[in-house]
Design an enzyme around this catalytic site. Structure first.
Site, PDB file in Angstrom:
ATOM      1  N   GLU A   1       0.876  -1.188   0.000  1.00 44.21           N
ATOM      2  CA  GLU A   1       0.000   0.000   0.000  1.00 44.21           C
ATOM      3  C   GLU A   1       0.909   1.233   0.000  1.00 44.21           C
ATOM      4  O   GLU A   1       1.599   1.506   0.991  1.00 44.21           O
ATOM      5  CB  GLU A   1      -0.901  -0.037   1.233  1.00 44.21           C
ATOM      6  CG  GLU A   1      -1.637   1.265   1.555  1.00 44.21           C
ATOM      7  CD  GLU A   1      -2.315   1.923   0.362  1.00 44.21           C
ATOM      8  OE1 GLU A   1      -3.256   1.331  -0.179  1.00 44.21           O
ATOM      9  OE2 GLU A   1      -1.882   3.044  -0.032  1.00 44.21           O
ATOM     10  N   LYS A   2       0.891   1.980  -1.079  1.00 41.86           N
ATOM     11  CA  LYS A   2       1.870   3.058  -1.278  1.00 41.86           C
ATOM     12  C   LYS A   2       1.768   4.197  -0.276  1.00 41.86           C
ATOM     13  O   LYS A   2       2.699   4.990  -0.164  1.00 41.86           O
ATOM     14  CB  LYS A   2       1.795   3.601  -2.702  1.00 41.86           C
ATOM     15  CG  LYS A   2       0.500   4.273  -3.084  1.00 41.86           C
ATOM     16  CD  LYS A   2       0.599   4.892  -4.492  1.00 41.86           C
ATOM     17  CE  LYS A   2      -0.717   5.420  -4.976  1.00 41.86           C
ATOM     18  NZ  LYS A   2      -1.675   4.379  -5.364  1.00 41.86           N
ATOM     19  N   HIS A   3       0.642   4.336   0.433  1.00 42.48           N
ATOM     20  CA  HIS A   3       0.507   5.448   1.378  1.00 42.48           C
ATOM     21  C   HIS A   3       1.155   5.182   2.739  1.00 42.48           C
ATOM     22  O   HIS A   3       1.381   6.126   3.495  1.00 42.48           O
ATOM     23  CB  HIS A   3      -0.971   5.755   1.620  1.00 42.48           C
ATOM     24  CG  HIS A   3      -1.610   6.502   0.506  1.00 42.48           C
ATOM     25  ND1 HIS A   3      -2.282   5.876  -0.503  1.00 42.48           N
ATOM     26  CD2 HIS A   3      -1.668   7.836   0.220  1.00 42.48           C
ATOM     27  CE1 HIS A   3      -2.740   6.781  -1.352  1.00 42.48           C
ATOM     28  NE2 HIS A   3      -2.384   7.973  -0.939  1.00 42.48           N
TER      29      HIS A   3
ATOM     30  N   HIS B   1       4.374   6.982  -4.618  1.00 46.37           N
ATOM     31  CA  HIS B   1       3.129   7.746  -4.558  1.00 46.37           C
ATOM     32  C   HIS B   1       3.247   8.912  -5.542  1.00 46.37           C
ATOM     33  O   HIS B   1       4.321   9.450  -5.726  1.00 46.37           O
ATOM     34  CB  HIS B   1       2.922   8.256  -3.122  1.00 46.37           C
ATOM     35  CG  HIS B   1       1.617   8.956  -2.936  1.00 46.37           C
ATOM     36  ND1 HIS B   1       1.430  10.278  -3.260  1.00 46.37           N
ATOM     37  CD2 HIS B   1       0.428   8.505  -2.487  1.00 46.37           C
ATOM     38  CE1 HIS B   1       0.174  10.602  -2.991  1.00 46.37           C
ATOM     39  NE2 HIS B   1      -0.454   9.559  -2.513  1.00 46.37           N
TER      40      HIS B   1
ATOM     41  N   HIS C   1      -2.040  15.898  -6.343  1.00 45.85           N
ATOM     42  CA  HIS C   1      -2.030  14.710  -5.493  1.00 45.85           C
ATOM     43  C   HIS C   1      -0.614  14.460  -4.981  1.00 45.85           C
ATOM     44  O   HIS C   1       0.271  14.121  -5.757  1.00 45.85           O
ATOM     45  CB  HIS C   1      -2.526  13.521  -6.358  1.00 45.85           C
ATOM     46  CG  HIS C   1      -2.682  12.241  -5.594  1.00 45.85           C
ATOM     47  ND1 HIS C   1      -2.916  11.043  -6.213  1.00 45.85           N
ATOM     48  CD2 HIS C   1      -2.629  11.971  -4.257  1.00 45.85           C
ATOM     49  CE1 HIS C   1      -3.001  10.078  -5.305  1.00 45.85           C
ATOM     50  NE2 HIS C   1      -2.831  10.623  -4.117  1.00 45.85           N
TER      51      HIS C   1
ATOM     52  N   CYS D   1      -1.839  12.460   2.925  1.00 43.35           N
ATOM     53  CA  CYS D   1      -1.995  12.672   1.477  1.00 43.35           C
ATOM     54  C   CYS D   1      -3.152  13.641   1.264  1.00 43.35           C
ATOM     55  O   CYS D   1      -4.206  13.467   1.881  1.00 43.35           O
ATOM     56  CB  CYS D   1      -2.282  11.335   0.792  1.00 43.35           C
ATOM     57  SG  CYS D   1      -2.876  11.516  -0.912  1.00 43.35           S
TER      58      CYS D   1
ATOM     59  N   HIS E   1      -5.990  11.271  -0.055  1.00 42.10           N
ATOM     60  CA  HIS E   1      -6.343  10.014   0.619  1.00 42.10           C
ATOM     61  C   HIS E   1      -6.174  10.043   2.141  1.00 42.10           C
ATOM     62  O   HIS E   1      -6.166   8.988   2.785  1.00 42.10           O
ATOM     63  CB  HIS E   1      -5.541   8.857   0.015  1.00 42.10           C
ATOM     64  CG  HIS E   1      -5.808   8.694  -1.449  1.00 42.10           C
ATOM     65  ND1 HIS E   1      -4.922   9.107  -2.405  1.00 42.10           N
ATOM     66  CD2 HIS E   1      -6.897   8.222  -2.109  1.00 42.10           C
ATOM     67  CE1 HIS E   1      -5.434   8.867  -3.611  1.00 42.10           C
ATOM     68  NE2 HIS E   1      -6.623   8.341  -3.454  1.00 42.10           N
TER      69      HIS E   1
HETATM   70 FE   LIG Z   1      -2.689   9.535  -2.241  1.00 36.40          FE
END
Ligand SMILES: [Fe+3]
Ligand SMILES: [Fe+3]
Ligand SMILES: [Fe+3]
Ligand SMILES: [Fe+3]
Lengths: 124, 124, 124, 124
Positions: free
Chosen positions: B16-18, B46, B52, B109, B112
């Protein structure tokens, strides 16, 4: 009355403990990530206590032909003895640029105010 | 209505990149400076655009017997394309602690929301 | 080991001095600027000393149908006795939204960690 | 190469939209809380978009006989269109001082760099 810019102090970081030293490569490749490290007190440590400490270092970059510096990052040093935790005034960031220019560091001591330094970096 | 703590997401940073990954030694000496590096997107990058991007990472430390986490540092990633400058969501801090405990990273983020991760560190 | 979200405390701001109170209109017009005021210690003042103080308050807004809260603003209270200057843990921001939802305040005490509160606001 | 202090711009806030205006009483009582409000674009609004916005305003106070300005507070404006949320570049803080001196505001536009303004305040 001075304006705030005139209160920003500088000097030789090897002799004046407040001046942030900036470590970065002399040359980087266009758009390739590199590290910028900024430290206050690398040679002569600055106090790091609740009463007297470095609060933050901001890093800016001004491309050669640009009118204004752009803020790259801001790092706050939040712990100065709480639960015996001390954050040293040192930060590394990872950045990409595509033109040569000037890296600026601006730092703040809660007793001795604003200090700055800068170095040149070239993009090949 | 959730409270803000319930909105903080986590997961495996490799998938999960976050999720911020935290790099620090497993063991450190009491009161001896060591480096904590926190990165968002180390394995799966990310996005880093005006629309973003990762805005900040905060690092906390909670000694084993303490009731509350203490903020060590806060790092803001300010440039996301201005003058073709990009600051990657990665930061290294230098810290001293004197008890074993948990290092927490909390990141944000702009699309997100909030994400966290933590690791254990022991003082010998 | 708790994750950082689980360490965030809450309660009734009239009885627990760390809980941020949020003042905002119950109803606002779509896209029309309004004020959000967040205060720690409005009823029972929190200490404001170098040893013990509120460091920051962050304000988030989560529209009803959104998955994640968006950070509106972050306010740091930097002076706690330096040159006899004290910044009280209180901030007002001016914001525009276009959907009903939840305003969250998240605050941090350098001794007692993270605290939160939230209120509903509707857009007509 | 200029140093960072020399890049800080100023002017008449009624004609130049980047200059922060500072609202505070002319006279305050020693140790009695008062409000400082700083706004960018009060007369001529500054853009507030992802591409172009005011990122932060810092407020400093320099007592008359002090060598250095002390940071009172830092306010970051984080939302510029995410989920149709816009935070206007305006902040109010609540502060106590015990000497006359100068309030400085320093602000940053992600395109047009650093801007400042200052006013005098007296303690009776
Ligand atoms: Fe994001
Ligand atoms: Fe100092
Ligand atoms: Fe407290
Ligand atoms: Fe601008």
């Amino acid at each position: 009355m001075k304006n705030i810019g005139e209160t920003i102090q500088s000097g030789d970081w090897k002799g004046e403990k407040h001046v942030p030293v900036i470590h970065a490569p002399e040359k980087v490749k266009k758009g390739e990530a590199f590290e910028i490290k900024a430290i206050v007190g690398e040679k002569i440590p600055h106090p790091n206590t609740l009463e007297h400490h470095i609060c933050w270092i901001k890093i800016f970059f001004q491309p050669k032909d640009a009118k204004f510096p752009i803020e790259i990052g801001n790092s706050e040093f939040s712990a100065h003895g709480e639960s015996e935790i001390y954050n040293e005034p040192s930060v590394s960031l990872t950045t990409k640029i595509d033109k040569s220019g000037t890296i600026h560091a601006l730092s703040y001591c809660n007793i001795h105010g604003l200090w700055e330094n800068s170095i040149e970096i070239s993009v090949e």
